[in-house]
Design a protein around this motif. Structure first.
Motif, PDB file in Angstrom:
ATOM      1  N   ASP A   1       0.715  -1.053   0.087  1.00  0.00           N
ATOM      2  CA  ASP A   1      -0.132   0.112  -0.138  1.00  0.00           C
ATOM      3  C   ASP A   1       1.017   0.956   0.050  1.00  0.00           C
ATOM      4  O   ASP A   1       0.524   2.429  -0.640  1.00  0.00           O
ATOM      5  CB  ASP A   1      -0.840  -0.143   1.101  1.00  0.00           C
ATOM      6  CG  ASP A   1      -2.102   1.080   1.159  1.00  0.00           C
ATOM      7  OD1 ASP A   1      -2.577   1.381  -0.069  1.00  0.00           O
ATOM      8  OD2 ASP A   1      -2.242   1.719   2.202  1.00  0.00           O
ATOM      9  N   ALA A   2       1.865   1.292   0.723  1.00  0.00           N
ATOM     10  CA  ALA A   2       2.885   2.378   1.028  1.00  0.00           C
ATOM     11  C   ALA A   2       3.645   2.353  -0.539  1.00  0.00           C
ATOM     12  O   ALA A   2       3.976   3.409  -0.834  1.00  0.00           O
ATOM     13  CB  ALA A   2       3.800   2.428   1.945  1.00  0.00           C
TER      14      ALA A   2
ATOM     15  N   SER B   1      10.070  -0.948   7.213  1.00  0.00           N
ATOM     16  CA  SER B   1       9.763   0.284   7.799  1.00  0.00           C
ATOM     17  C   SER B   1       8.405   0.129   8.349  1.00  0.00           C
ATOM     18  O   SER B   1       7.636   1.158   8.828  1.00  0.00           O
ATOM     19  CB  SER B   1      10.001   1.610   7.022  1.00  0.00           C
ATOM     20  OG  SER B   1       9.060   1.654   5.880  1.00  0.00           O
ATOM     21  N   THR B   2       7.468  -0.942   8.035  1.00  0.00           N
ATOM     22  CA  THR B   2       6.217  -1.202   8.355  1.00  0.00           C
ATOM     23  C   THR B   2       5.977  -1.205   9.663  1.00  0.00           C
ATOM     24  O   THR B   2       6.695  -1.948  10.376  1.00  0.00           O
ATOM     25  CB  THR B   2       5.394  -2.323   7.533  1.00  0.00           C
ATOM     26  OG1 THR B   2       5.738  -1.848   6.229  1.00  0.00           O
ATOM     27  CG2 THR B   2       4.074  -2.673   8.032  1.00  0.00           C
ATOM     28  N   VAL B   3       4.962  -0.445  10.347  1.00  0.00           N
ATOM     29  CA  VAL B   3       4.606  -0.549  11.607  1.00  0.00           C
ATOM     30  C   VAL B   3       3.037  -0.684  11.764  1.00  0.00           C
ATOM     31  O   VAL B   3       2.185   0.102  10.959  1.00  0.00           O
ATOM     32  CB  VAL B   3       5.117   0.490  12.423  1.00  0.00           C
ATOM     33  CG1 VAL B   3       4.674   0.326  13.910  1.00  0.00           C
ATOM     34  CG2 VAL B   3       6.657   0.782  12.392  1.00  0.00           C
TER      35      VAL B   3
ATOM     36  N   GLN C   1       6.872  -4.756  14.184  1.00  0.00           N
ATOM     37  CA  GLN C   1       7.695  -3.852  13.841  1.00  0.00           C
ATOM     38  C   GLN C   1       9.083  -4.375  14.003  1.00  0.00           C
ATOM     39  O   GLN C   1       9.358  -5.177  14.573  1.00  0.00           O
ATOM     40  CB  GLN C   1       7.680  -2.451  14.792  1.00  0.00           C
ATOM     41  CG  GLN C   1       8.599  -1.365  14.381  1.00  0.00           C
ATOM     42  CD  GLN C   1       8.653  -0.366  15.492  1.00  0.00           C
ATOM     43  OE1 GLN C   1       7.760  -0.344  16.158  1.00  0.00           O
ATOM     44  NE2 GLN C   1       9.648   0.849  15.217  1.00  0.00           N
ATOM     45  N   LEU C   2       9.913  -4.262  12.887  1.00  0.00           N
ATOM     46  CA  LEU C   2      11.433  -4.702  12.764  1.00  0.00           C
ATOM     47  C   LEU C   2      12.074  -3.497  13.465  1.00  0.00           C
ATOM     48  O   LEU C   2      11.948  -2.408  13.179  1.00  0.00           O
ATOM     49  CB  LEU C   2      11.778  -4.814  11.433  1.00  0.00           C
ATOM     50  CG  LEU C   2      10.895  -5.961  10.812  1.00  0.00           C
ATOM     51  CD1 LEU C   2      11.455  -6.147   9.310  1.00  0.00           C
ATOM     52  CD2 LEU C   2      11.042  -7.407  11.461  1.00  0.00           C
ATOM     53  N   ASP C   3      13.302  -3.996  14.233  1.00  0.00           N
ATOM     54  CA  ASP C   3      14.273  -3.004  14.768  1.00  0.00           C
ATOM     55  C   ASP C   3      15.405  -2.673  13.604  1.00  0.00           C
ATOM     56  O   ASP C   3      15.329  -3.356  12.717  1.00  0.00           O
ATOM     57  CB  ASP C   3      14.984  -3.548  16.036  1.00  0.00           C
ATOM     58  CG  ASP C   3      15.435  -4.852  16.103  1.00  0.00           C
ATOM     59  OD1 ASP C   3      15.658  -5.213  14.920  1.00  0.00           O
ATOM     60  OD2 ASP C   3      15.499  -5.744  17.249  1.00  0.00           O
TER      61      ASP C   3
ATOM     62  N   LEU D   1      11.318  -3.715  -0.479  1.00  0.00           N
ATOM     63  CA  LEU D   1      12.062  -4.342   0.783  1.00  0.00           C
ATOM     64  C   LEU D   1      11.966  -3.157   1.903  1.00  0.00           C
ATOM     65  O   LEU D   1      11.898  -3.453   3.063  1.00  0.00           O
ATOM     66  CB  LEU D   1      13.372  -4.642   0.416  1.00  0.00           C
ATOM     67  CG  LEU D   1      14.317  -5.108   1.642  1.00  0.00           C
ATOM     68  CD1 LEU D   1      13.672  -6.430   2.146  1.00  0.00           C
ATOM     69  CD2 LEU D   1      15.766  -5.384   1.057  1.00  0.00           C
ATOM     70  N   LYS D   2      12.603  -1.986   1.609  1.00  0.00           N
ATOM     71  CA  LYS D   2      12.683  -0.779   2.485  1.00  0.00           C
ATOM     72  C   LYS D   2      11.131  -0.519   3.215  1.00  0.00           C
ATOM     73  O   LYS D   2      11.158  -0.164   4.373  1.00  0.00           O
ATOM     74  CB  LYS D   2      13.089   0.336   1.798  1.00  0.00           C
ATOM     75  CG  LYS D   2      14.562   0.175   1.721  1.00  0.00           C
ATOM     76  CD  LYS D   2      15.101   1.409   0.824  1.00  0.00           C
ATOM     77  CE  LYS D   2      16.469   1.202   0.529  1.00  0.00           C
ATOM     78  NZ  LYS D   2      17.240   2.544  -0.094  1.00  0.00           N
TER      79      LYS D   2
END
Length: 921
Positions: free
Chosen positions: A332-333, A377-379, A388-390, A372-373
């Motif tokens: 979506d983003a 960065s998806t939250v 969320q990924l750190d 991939l980015k």
């Protein structure tokens, strides 16, 4: 115009370099993702249902993707690397933008290389191998917890229950090996270790498992970590139960494969559950969110629609569901920012001719880096909680549930999180508090261990392989009381052996051991070599008079010291003539001064109390002064001639004579000791004088004293002389440094005390200049060292250790004279109580006497005043002077004279009164 020109140039560049491109318009109607699963596995069955449910939920939500339909293509890899590659290649022919999976870490290691080249992100919800997070796999996105955190949780469990060694059974593939490597690192951080690594084939047979578990059963560690897949893990527990390895004393810790099995198919058959009673397992912790509750409430319906058998959701299924949603949010983003999905053919694949794989049909995702980015960065709020990924590519807030397998299921005994470690509070509550790493706050609920016991297993036993504990014992020649070998046999005895056997008898388990003499029997062995034998595994332990020093503690573990030991200096002594002024030595100068002062003080007090009533204390001033001195010092010999008359004088004299008796007796005893004490003739008075001199010094063969004197005190090796037995000690000391002997011997205190018990011509000088003790040596991290230390402490508390010491090392001959020569002079503080009592008695007597004489004087003064009524009134100062002069005169008069003057004054007054009456008439 410029923008159109740039777009044209870009399209021309792509066509020229890669051939014909396939383009899709912004916000396409359909976007394809893939899913590589193992359909027949526990995780794969739940993941199939969860992924389909997630795709349906995404497509039915108008706020996500907005007009684009998400389509998932699922393939069965059967956890096979080759099959996974083939399926991944097939996906690349259908313009797949992302792949959910692969399920297996082994498959992920293979197809991640393909994903890197074709720029297709892989979102794995179950590949937990920690090494997949490295920079080598940039397109691998882990949407589950890494095994690095699970191994950290297991290591903290091991440390929490105070175990030091574990055995790890694992499947010998990337998943198993890398997980065990991380476990080894985490255990090392907590000073624990892996005792043995037992590797299983990826698809082990029952015979493979039997052979492996038989080897494990013969080892001493009883804490077993099972890191396997579901099928292999169930087989291992079945064989372990058959071999009697799930009974009391064993500890089994299974990784999260077991919790996934129980969550998916609970309750299992009773035959399977019986094999894993008391086992601990971990489960990836997921928050109890509303979305999760909604999914669980729909799960039964989703199962029937999928027709996948009686499978329930597990944590991996929940992560698979959230992985699809993560792709949807990222797409979506992506559509908002980029707007188009573009694929192109790799020119390198155009050159590959032949074959049936049709490599030319594979496409490279041109915007794969961008997607991939977006994924990274998806939250969003998923069914598992905040998703969320750190910065390291791991999910935030990794946590695990700690489960105890009991009955037909499991019970929670606590949680682990990398935020606060072990706790009985849920991680979501802890996240609201400051992080707490205090050991005191680490706690879990009680565990029901294998064998249906709540008593924590010790975690180790002696290996059940018929081998004895090989115990090295120094074969000493000197000081047989410490440790010795009986002539004609291998039997060892002595102080150290008795302590060892007494400690073994206190252990809660039997120990089969064999004492092996170390040395040739002609000279004391080198104790450092004995300790090195333990380190090199030639001995399992070393028992004897082994001093605990730093170099030895680096290679072995020692028990609690069972006797204190330190280096002391031994030298010769002889009788020495006393000086002409030896009679003054019993008292210190303070004692002499205070004693002499009290003699004069008591004499003066007695004179005051007796002066008015006792003729022997009257006379001219010179005579009275002599009387005071004579009376004071004559009491020292109880030869005073003057008798005391007053009660107060007798009280003071009685107390003073008691003080004199004590002082006289103490003086006599101290003088006798001083005149008979031995005096040192050697110039050596301690270790400092040895360092500063050039005289030869002796040491016991095999002792660490040689190394200490050379390396620590910097004494030249040429000054050191090795001595083999007590007779050589005595002979070398008697000869002295000028006749081929030594000035002193440096040895440990227990040996020197034994030597002095029969050699009265020698003594210790100075104080101990090292502090150490004797202990038993074991292998590094040996649990037996800890248990033996506990037993030694118990021997000390019960007094048995002292009784063993007295049996072997206590000697009565010269033992009381073997300590350093100390001063026998009497100190003032030893008698201040007697002086205080005498002083208080004197002051009390003087006070009473003063009150009595003042009363008599006032009565006398009041009777004398009317005799001079016509005298003129004097000034106040002269009147006070006359009163004081009258008081001193009154106090100096003998009591009988004052009474006579008082009586005659009364008669004269009466006569005057009668004469006055007659004149008036």
């Amino acid at each position: 115009m410029k923008l159109l020109l740039l777009e044209f140039l870009f399209i021309w560049y792509v066509l020229m370099t890669t051939g014909v491109s396939k383009n899709h318009s912004s916000r396409p109607d359909v976007v394809n993702i893939g899913a590589i699963l193992a359909f027949n596995s526990t995780i794969g069955r739940a993941a199939q249902i969860a992924i389909d449910a997630a795709v349906n939920d995404v497509n039915s939500d108008p706020d996500i993707l907005r007009g684009t339909r998400l389509v998932v293509h699922q393939q069965d890899s059967n956890c096979n690397g080759f099959t996974g590659i083939v399926e991944a290649l097939q996906f690349m022919e259908t313009d797949i933008v992302a792949i959910v999976g692969p399920q297996s870490s082994v498959v992920a290691h293979v197809i991640t290389h393909l994903a890197n080249e074709l720029k297709v992100p892989l979102l794995s919800f179950s590949a937990t191998d920690p090494t997949l997070s490295s920079l080598q796999y940039p397109f691998f996105v882990r949407t589950t917890q890494s095994d690095a955190f699970q191994m950290d949780a297991i290591s903290e469990l091991v440390d929490y229950f105070q175990w030091k060694e574990v055995i790890v059974i694992f499947v010998d593939d990337d998943y198993g090996r890398n997980g065990v490597a991380y476990l080894n690192d985490k255990l090392a951080e907590r000073h624990c270790s892996i005792f043995y690594k037992a590797a299983l084939p990826p698809e082990p047979s029952r015979d493979d498992i039997v052979d492996l578990l038989v080897r494990v059963a013969l080892m001493e560690s009883r804490v077993i970590v099972l890191h396997a897949n579901t099928d292999s893990g169930v087989k291992v527990f079945s064989v372990a139960h058959y071999l009697g390895m799930t009974i009391t004393g064993y500890v089994w810790i299974a990784t999260d494969w077991l919790s996934s099995l129980l969550d998916s198919f609970s309750p299992l058959e009773s035959e399977i559950m019986d094999t894993m009673q008391g086992v601990l397992s971990l489960r990836q912790h997921t928050a109890n969110t509303k979305r999760r509750k909604n999914l669980l409430s729909r799960w039964s319906k989703l199962k029937k629609e999928d027709d996948n058998g009686n499978v329930r959701v597990n944590s991996y299924g929940l992560y698979a569901y959230d992985s699809v949603w993560m792709v949807a949010h990222a797409l979506d983003a992506f559509f908002d920012d980029v707007g188009a999905i573009t694929f192109y053919n790799d020119s390198r694949l155009q050159d590959v001719d032949g074959g049936i794989l049709n490599l030319k049909a594979m496409s490279v995702f041109a915007q794969g880096d961008v997607l991939l980015k977006k994924i990274q960065s998806t939250v969003f709020e998923g069914v598992t909680g905040p998703f969320q990924l750190d910065s390291d590519g791991n999910l935030v807030h990794p946590a695990y549930d700690i489960l105890n397998i009991v009955g037909t299921g499991s019970r929670g005994i606590g949680y682990w999180s990398n935020y606060s470690g072990l706790s009985t509070e849920i991680p979501e509550t802890l996240y609201l508090k400051p992080p707490n790493s205090s050991i005191a706050d680490k706690k879990l609920y009680d565990v029901i261990w294998p064998g249906q016991t709540t008593t924590k297993p010790r975690g180790w036993v002696f290996p059940n392989n018929g081998q004895e504990l090989r115990v090295g014992v120094p074969y000493r020649v000197s000081y047989p009381q410490v440790v010795s070998k009986e002539m004609g046999s291998d039997r060892m005895n002595g102080y150290c052996i008795d302590v060892f056997t007494a400690a073994l008898n206190l252990l809660p388990y039997p120990v089969v051991y064999r004492l092996i003499p170390f040395g040739n029997g002609h000279v004391n062995p080198n104790y450092t070599n004995l300790v090195e034998k333990v380190s090199s595994n030639e001995f399992d332990a070393a028992v004897g008079d082994i001093t605990i020093v730093m170099d030895r503690t680096k290679i072995v573990d020692f028990t609690q010291p069972f006797i204190e030991s330190g280096l002391v200096v031994l030298t010769s002594v002889k009788e020495h003539d006393s000086s002409a002024w030896a009679f003054l030595q019993p008292f210190t100068w303070e004692m002499w001064a205070v004693t002499g002062g009290f003699f004069l003080f008591v004499g003066a007090v007695i004179w005051i109390l007796e002066h008015r009533i006792n003729d022997e204390f009257r006379g001219p001033p010179k005579k009275q002064l002599v009387t005071i001195f004579w009376f004071s010092f004559s009491t020292l010999f109880f030869a005073h001639r003057e008798a005391t008359v007053s009660s107060l004088g007798r009280l003071v004299l009685l107390i003073w004579l008691f003080v004199v008796l004590i002082i006289q007796s103490s003086y006599t005893a101290s003088l006798t000791s001083i005149l008979t004490v031995r005096k040192l003739l050697s110039p050596i008075t301690g270790i400092d004088s040895i360092v500063n001199s050039n005289d030869p010094v002796g040491y016991q063969v095999g002792s660490f004293a040689e190394k200490y004197l050379i390396e620590e005190l910097k004494i030249s090796r040429s000054r050191l002389k090795v001595l083999h037995n007590p007779e050589e000690y005595a002979r070398a000391l008697e000869l002295g440094p000028n006749e081929g002997g030594v000035a002193a011997v440096v040895d440990e205190r227990p040996y020197v005390q034994l030597f002095l018990s029969t050699k009265c011509k020698f003594a210790i000088v100075g104080s101990e200049f090292t502090r150490s003790g004797w202990g038993f040596a074991f292998h590094r991290d040996s649990p037996l060292a800890v248990d033996m230390s506990t037993a030694i402490l118990q021997l000390s508390e019960t007094g048995d250790l002292q009784r063993i010491h007295d049996k072997w090392l206590m000697r009565s001959s010269c033992i009381s004279e073997s300590t350093e020569i100390e001063s026998n002079r009497l100190q003032l503080q030893s008698f201040w109580g007697l002086f205080a009592i005498c002083g208080v008695a004197c002051f009390f007597a003087l006070l009473v006497y003063f009150i009595m004489i003042v009363r008599e004087f006032l009565r006398h003064f009041s009777q004398k005043a009317p005799e001079t009524p016509e005298a003129s009134v004097s000034s106040a100062g002269s009147k006070s002077g006359r009163i004081l002069q009258s008081f001193l005169s009154f106090a100096d008069d003998k009591q009988e004279d004052s009474r006579k003057r008082s009586k005659s004054g009364k008669i004269l007054s009466a006569a005057r009164n009668s004469m006055g009456i007659e004149n008036e008439t």
